[in-house]
Design a protein around this motif. Structure first.
Motif, PDB file in Angstrom:
ATOM      1  N   PHE A  70       0.875  -1.170   0.000  1.00 43.15           N
ATOM      2  CA  PHE A  70       0.000   0.000   0.000  1.00 43.15           C
ATOM      3  C   PHE A  70       0.909   1.215   0.000  1.00 43.15           C
ATOM      4  CE2 PHE A  70      -2.890   3.265   1.141  1.00 43.15           C
ATOM      5  CZ  PHE A  70      -4.164   2.821   0.850  1.00 43.15           C
ATOM      6  N   GLN A  71       0.793   2.029  -1.028  1.00 45.15           N
ATOM      7  CA  GLN A  71       1.629   3.226  -1.149  1.00 45.15           C
ATOM      8  C   GLN A  71       0.750   4.454  -1.020  1.00 45.15           C
ATOM      9  OE1 GLN A  71       5.024   3.135  -3.785  1.00 45.15           O
ATOM     10  NE2 GLN A  71       4.384   5.060  -4.749  1.00 45.15           N
ATOM     11  N   VAL A  72       1.188   5.403  -0.207  1.00 39.44           N
ATOM     12  CA  VAL A  72       0.431   6.638  -0.013  1.00 39.44           C
ATOM     13  C   VAL A  72       1.353   7.822  -0.214  1.00 39.44           C
ATOM     14  CG1 VAL A  72       0.777   6.500   2.496  1.00 39.44           C
ATOM     15  CG2 VAL A  72      -1.014   7.971   1.586  1.00 39.44           C
ATOM     16  N   ARG A  73       0.900   8.776  -0.987  1.00 39.10           N
ATOM     17  CA  ARG A  73       1.615  10.036  -1.180  1.00 39.10           C
ATOM     18  C   ARG A  73       0.736  11.140  -0.616  1.00 39.10           C
ATOM     19  NH1 ARG A  73       3.624  12.604  -6.990  1.00 39.10           N
ATOM     20  NH2 ARG A  73       4.883  14.307  -6.136  1.00 39.10           N
ATOM     21  N   MET A  74       1.257  11.899   0.314  1.00 37.71           N
ATOM     22  CA  MET A  74       0.462  12.911   0.992  1.00 37.71           C
ATOM     23  C   MET A  74       1.303  14.161   1.205  1.00 37.71           C
ATOM     24  SD  MET A  74       0.472  10.930   4.699  1.00 37.71           S
ATOM     25  CE  MET A  74      -0.292  12.246   5.647  1.00 37.71           C
ATOM     26  N   GLY A  75       0.649  15.307   1.246  1.00 37.64           N
ATOM     27  CA  GLY A  75       1.361  16.557   1.471  1.00 37.64           C
ATOM     28  C   GLY A  75       0.606  17.749   0.920  1.00 37.64           C
ATOM     29  N   SER A  76       1.284  18.869   0.848  1.00 33.60           N
ATOM     30  CA  SER A  76       0.674  20.088   0.333  1.00 33.60           C
ATOM     31  C   SER A  76       0.816  20.129  -1.186  1.00 33.60           C
ATOM     32  CB  SER A  76       1.335  21.312   0.962  1.00 33.60           C
ATOM     33  OG  SER A  76       2.726  21.305   0.718  1.00 33.60           O
ATOM     34  N   GLY A  77       0.070  21.009  -1.829  1.00 34.27           N
ATOM     35  CA  GLY A  77       0.152  21.125  -3.276  1.00 34.27           C
ATOM     36  C   GLY A  77      -0.772  20.149  -3.968  1.00 34.27           C
ATOM     37  N   ASP A  78      -0.665  20.112  -5.287  1.00 32.98           N
ATOM     38  CA  ASP A  78      -1.540  19.280  -6.104  1.00 32.98           C
ATOM     39  C   ASP A  78      -0.848  17.959  -6.396  1.00 32.98           C
ATOM     40  OD1 ASP A  78      -3.683  18.534  -7.584  1.00 32.98           O
ATOM     41  OD2 ASP A  78      -3.153  19.697  -9.364  1.00 32.98           O
ATOM     42  N   ILE A  79      -1.269  16.902  -5.728  1.00 36.17           N
ATOM     43  CA  ILE A  79      -0.681  15.576  -5.914  1.00 36.17           C
ATOM     44  C   ILE A  79      -1.480  14.831  -6.967  1.00 36.17           C
ATOM     45  CG2 ILE A  79      -0.311  13.342  -4.806  1.00 36.17           C
ATOM     46  CD1 ILE A  79       0.427  14.831  -2.271  1.00 36.17           C
ATOM     47  N   THR A 225     -12.554  12.288   1.820  1.00 31.11           N
ATOM     48  CA  THR A 225     -11.673  11.279   1.238  1.00 31.11           C
ATOM     49  C   THR A 225     -12.483  10.028   0.945  1.00 31.11           C
ATOM     50  OG1 THR A 225     -11.049  10.496   3.446  1.00 31.11           O
ATOM     51  CG2 THR A 225      -9.579  12.089   2.383  1.00 31.11           C
ATOM     52  N   GLY A 226     -12.062   9.320  -0.071  1.00 36.47           N
ATOM     53  CA  GLY A 226     -12.748   8.081  -0.405  1.00 36.47           C
ATOM     54  C   GLY A 226     -12.050   7.355  -1.532  1.00 36.47           C
ATOM     55  N   ASP A 227     -12.397   6.086  -1.706  1.00 45.49           N
ATOM     56  CA  ASP A 227     -11.882   5.319  -2.831  1.00 45.49           C
ATOM     57  C   ASP A 227     -12.859   5.412  -3.986  1.00 45.49           C
ATOM     58  OD1 ASP A 227     -13.691   2.731  -2.890  1.00 45.49           O
ATOM     59  OD2 ASP A 227     -13.195   3.081  -0.793  1.00 45.49           O
ATOM     60  N   GLY A 228     -12.377   5.065  -5.181  1.00 44.66           N
ATOM     61  CA  GLY A 228     -13.176   5.252  -6.381  1.00 44.66           C
ATOM     62  C   GLY A 228     -14.492   4.509  -6.367  1.00 44.66           C
ATOM     63  N   ASN A 229     -14.502   3.268  -5.900  1.00 41.19           N
ATOM     64  CA  ASN A 229     -15.743   2.503  -5.889  1.00 41.19           C
ATOM     65  C   ASN A 229     -16.786   3.122  -4.976  1.00 41.19           C
ATOM     66  OD1 ASN A 229     -14.982   0.640  -7.776  1.00 41.19           O
ATOM     67  ND2 ASN A 229     -14.936  -1.119  -6.389  1.00 41.19           N
ATOM     68  N   PRO A 360     -14.113   7.783 -15.927  1.00 39.31           N
ATOM     69  CA  PRO A 360     -13.659   8.816 -14.981  1.00 39.31           C
ATOM     70  C   PRO A 360     -12.144   8.911 -14.972  1.00 39.31           C
ATOM     71  CG  PRO A 360     -14.270   6.836 -13.790  1.00 39.31           C
ATOM     72  CD  PRO A 360     -14.622   6.590 -15.229  1.00 39.31           C
ATOM     73  N   LYS A 361     -11.621  10.117 -14.729  1.00 37.32           N
ATOM     74  CA  LYS A 361     -10.170  10.320 -14.750  1.00 37.32           C
ATOM     75  C   LYS A 361      -9.534  10.151 -13.380  1.00 37.32           C
ATOM     76  CE  LYS A 361     -10.394  15.371 -14.200  1.00 37.32           C
ATOM     77  NZ  LYS A 361     -10.032  16.676 -14.803  1.00 37.32           N
ATOM     78  N   ASN A 362     -10.313  10.260 -12.309  1.00 33.17           N
ATOM     79  CA  ASN A 362      -9.779  10.076 -10.955  1.00 33.17           C
ATOM     80  C   ASN A 362     -10.939   9.775 -10.019  1.00 33.17           C
ATOM     81  OD1 ASN A 362     -10.983  12.616 -10.534  1.00 33.17           O
ATOM     82  ND2 ASN A 362      -9.038  13.705 -10.741  1.00 33.17           N
ATOM     83  N   VAL A 363     -10.650   9.700  -8.719  1.00 32.49           N
ATOM     84  CA  VAL A 363     -11.678   9.338  -7.746  1.00 32.49           C
ATOM     85  C   VAL A 363     -12.772  10.388  -7.693  1.00 32.49           C
ATOM     86  CG1 VAL A 363     -12.127   8.979  -5.286  1.00 32.49           C
ATOM     87  CG2 VAL A 363     -10.148   7.885  -6.366  1.00 32.49           C
ATOM     88  N   GLU A 364     -12.414  11.655  -7.619  1.00 32.70           N
ATOM     89  CA  GLU A 364     -13.423  12.721  -7.575  1.00 32.70           C
ATOM     90  C   GLU A 364     -14.326  12.656  -8.802  1.00 32.70           C
ATOM     91  OE1 GLU A 364     -13.716  17.599  -7.067  1.00 32.70           O
ATOM     92  OE2 GLU A 364     -11.830  16.667  -7.678  1.00 32.70           O
ATOM     93  N   ASP A 365     -13.745  12.405  -9.953  1.00 34.87           N
ATOM     94  CA  ASP A 365     -14.514  12.378 -11.192  1.00 34.87           C
ATOM     95  C   ASP A 365     -15.507  11.233 -11.215  1.00 34.87           C
ATOM     96  OD1 ASP A 365     -15.064  13.614 -13.654  1.00 34.87           O
ATOM     97  OD2 ASP A 365     -13.815  12.184 -14.740  1.00 34.87           O
ATOM     98  N   ARG A 395      -7.946   3.082  -4.978  1.00 32.39           N
ATOM     99  CA  ARG A 395      -7.103   4.116  -4.394  1.00 32.39           C
ATOM    100  C   ARG A 395      -7.938   5.183  -3.696  1.00 32.39           C
ATOM    101  NH1 ARG A 395      -5.003   6.654 -10.029  1.00 32.39           N
ATOM    102  NH2 ARG A 395      -6.475   8.371 -10.274  1.00 32.39           N
ATOM    103  N   ILE A 396      -7.304   5.861  -2.753  1.00 28.17           N
ATOM    104  CA  ILE A 396      -7.971   6.877  -1.952  1.00 28.17           C
ATOM    105  C   ILE A 396      -7.444   8.244  -2.350  1.00 28.17           C
ATOM    106  CG2 ILE A 396      -8.363   7.733   0.393  1.00 28.17           C
ATOM    107  CD1 ILE A 396      -7.942   4.855   1.366  1.00 28.17           C
TER     108      ILE A 396
END
Length: 622
Positions: A70-79, A225-229, A360-365, A395-396
């Protein structure tokens, strides 16, 4: 619970922690170790802290479990991506270290379970920190728990290393185990406290602090926050879906489970059927009754639904079909990513069966595309397939909470009396059904059938009428195309290369475009959300670029082109359209795309060699 004001926390705060904009943490162990839970805690903490986040996971396809990350990238800015290489690798076992050491960037931190892992003592390119995850957890929790909870112990360690907000993490842990036995919550907190209290001296060279987010803009809604499904399921609810049917299959099943739980709250129902054919047919029954309904599956199940989907096209019923793509064919790679169902989604049925296909292009989409699918299905009375994929499904991500009061749609059957001139299938207009129970003032009641039919839906074998009805169904999908906006174009308005993607490739392609432009290449990126029909005007856009490279996760096929590239070449006959494909079951890394583009483009100047080197050299820390 370790308080932020405790001596341990004070030591960490007073240390010479390095402030960083973002971090990539890869947890490598076995699926039964709960590493997905740890990653989920970190991702949701980022979301509640107004930070950006993206995750990536691999899980074994066997019931007994096995190696997993499980890999997570977190921080400020647009990831935009989960990161090519890890800043921190957490290795639970020797096989975790052996398999994933190469994923750790030079100068990164190797955090390993000294009870199980023996790293290479001659490796001086990373900072290695051995901590006895297993025995320390047993000591902290005691009793019969043995090593259960070592994932939460590691979460405590990471909280200490990155000066994370302990109260928020504590709340997340309590929420995660809400309703469980109180001993479970107590043991989890004991394990977390023990990890957080690990001696600061052992971590002095790897203490960091993430840059504080600038916070939400004035008037902005809070982050979720949420996963795509999950997000897709809630998007369907917002779109007015109240009825559905399905059959379990990885990785679609969690959508089905969410709808099974949530639909009754809105007066609806989700039926688990005996097979995929029955599921599609049941969903069509709901649609016949005047409801916006849903069915879904993954690649093998979509194949089984095809006859029923042909019926939906002929009957022109509004239906949403979800296909969460996975590796194929056959059982294939059920827990890995692939984008190889595009041609099936568009052309899978027998006969001429035009339908709408979105991605969809990402989770929000996922949320907003579900709304769009519902609108298209209702307005054009047609089946709509949403092609998502395993990467987006699991992914979340964090994003601004949708304004549900403005977006929620209520779809109810319209059984009002129909005027004498009513025809459900008018040759000169849009199909509009009359659900059972509607009064026909003319006394002529329509029929819904899979047979070719006249304007009232009554079966016919007239060659002339079949030709006209086939044209009507085709022109309706063309009308959908004319209603679509042009795809977003980022980067240079014209130039050397246009990168095209769909689905989960969005973030890596966007970052790759940035690296190309930084190196002096005039590059742009277009992510296609409407795959069939295509939005108008694409040919004019394509004409402005020397190279049009379609980045996909499927095979180049017999003729050297991926599935979307084949579709675009067939539509526009543009020889500049070419493919960048792969089939390793993994998402694209930014560096992979950059390297493949560097091999593809042929810039007409003497500095091509230098420019290619510079492209590859532009590699951010993460």
């Amino acid at each position: 619970m370790v308080s932020p004001n405790s001596p341990a926390a004070t030591d960490a705060s007073a240390s010479s922690a390095t402030t960083i904009p973002d971090v990539v943490i890869r947890l490598a162990g076995n699926s039964q170790d709960g590493i997905q839970a740890v990653g989920g805690f970190l991702a949701r903490l980022a979301g509640r802290s107004d930070q950006d986040v993206m995750t990536y996971m691999t899980i074994p396809s066997t019931i007994s479990g096995g190696p997993s990350i499980f890999q997570v990238r977190m921080g400020s800015g647009d990831i935009l991506s989960a990161g090519d290489r890890a800043d921190v690798l957490v290795a639970f076992y020797q096989h975790s270290y052996d398999s994933h050491r190469a994923s750790l960037r030079p100068g990164g931190v190797l955090l390993y379970d000294s009870d199980h892992v023996k790293p290479d003592p001659d490796d001086r390119t990373v900072t290695a920190v051995g901590v006895p995850f297993t025995s320390a957890t047993v000591e902290a929790v005691g009793g019969n728990s043995k090593e259960k909870g070592k994932n939460i112990y590691v979460l405590g360690l990471l909280a200490r290393m990155f000066d994370l907000e302990v109260p928020k993490l504590a709340q997340l842990i309590k929420e995660r185990f809400a309703g469980k036995n109180e001993d479970i919550v107590r043991n989890a907190m004991l394990a977390f406290d023990a990890g957080y209290a690990y001696p600061a001296e052992s971590l002095r060279n790897c203490l960091y602090r993430l840059e504080k987010s600038a916070g939400a803009a004035p008037g902005a809604r809070p982050q979720v926050t949420g996963d795509g499904n999950s997000v897709l399921a809630y998007g369907l609810l917002a779109a007015g879906v109240r009825y559905g049917a399905g059959y379990p299959i990885t990785p679609w099943s969690s959508i089905m489970e969410t709808l099974r739980t949530e639909l009754p709250k809105y007066g609806g129902i989700f039926v688990q059927c005996e097979d995929e054919i029955a599921a599609a047919s049941t969903a069509l029954g709901f649609a016949y009754g005047g409801h916006l309904s849903i069915t879904g599956s993954s690649g093998p199940g979509l194949s089984l639904k095809m006859e029923a989907l042909g019926w939906a096209t002929m009957a022109e019923l509004p239906l949403i079909v979800i296909n969460v793509q996975r590796g194929g064919p056959s059982t294939g790679l059920p827990t890995n990513i692939e984008q190889s169902d595009l041609m099936q989604a568009i052309y899978g049925s027998h006969g001429d069966a035009p339908r709408v296909v979105l991605a969809p292009k990402n989770v929000e989409d996922c949320f907003y595309l579900a709304l769009e699918a519902g609108r298209i299905a209702r307005d054009f009375s047609t089946p709509v397939i949403i092609l998502t994929d395993q990467a987006i499904a699991t992914r979340i991500e964090a994003f601004e909470e949708p304004d549900l009061k403005k977006l929620m749609v209520e779809v109810k059957p319209d059984t009002s009396p129909r005027p004498p001139e009513f025809k459900p299938y008018p040759l000169g207009g849009m199909t509009r059904h009359a659900p059972p129970g509607s009064i026909m003032t003319s006394g002529k009641y329509p029929t819904v059938t899979g047979l070719e039919h006249d304007e009232h839906g009554h079966p016919t074998a007239s060659p002339a009428l079949h030709t006209k009805m086939t044209e009507k169904r085709r022109e309706k999908i063309k009308a959908v195309a004319n209603s679509l906006p042009a795809p977003e174009l980022a980067g240079d308005d014209s130039g050397d290369v246009l990168l095209i993607g769909w689905g989960c490739t969005y973030g890596p392609i966007r970052e790759a475009m940035g690296r190309l432009r930084h190196a002096g290449v005039k590059a742009a990126h277009m992510q296609m959300r409407h795959l069939h029909p295509l939005a108008p005007g694409l040919d004019q856009t394509f004409a402005r670029y020397k190279h049009i490279l379609v980045v996909e996760i499927n095979d180049e096929g017999l003729y050297g082109y991926g599935q979307l590239a084949t579709l675009l070449r067939g539509c526009f006959a543009n020889p500049a359209i070419s493919s960048i494909t792969k089939t390793d079951g993994l998402t694209w890394k930014v560096s992979e795309i950059v390297e493949r583009v560097a091999k593809k483009i042929d810039l007409p100047d003497s500095t091509i060699g230098m420019r290619k080197q510079s492209i590859l050299a532009v590699t951010p820390r993460a």
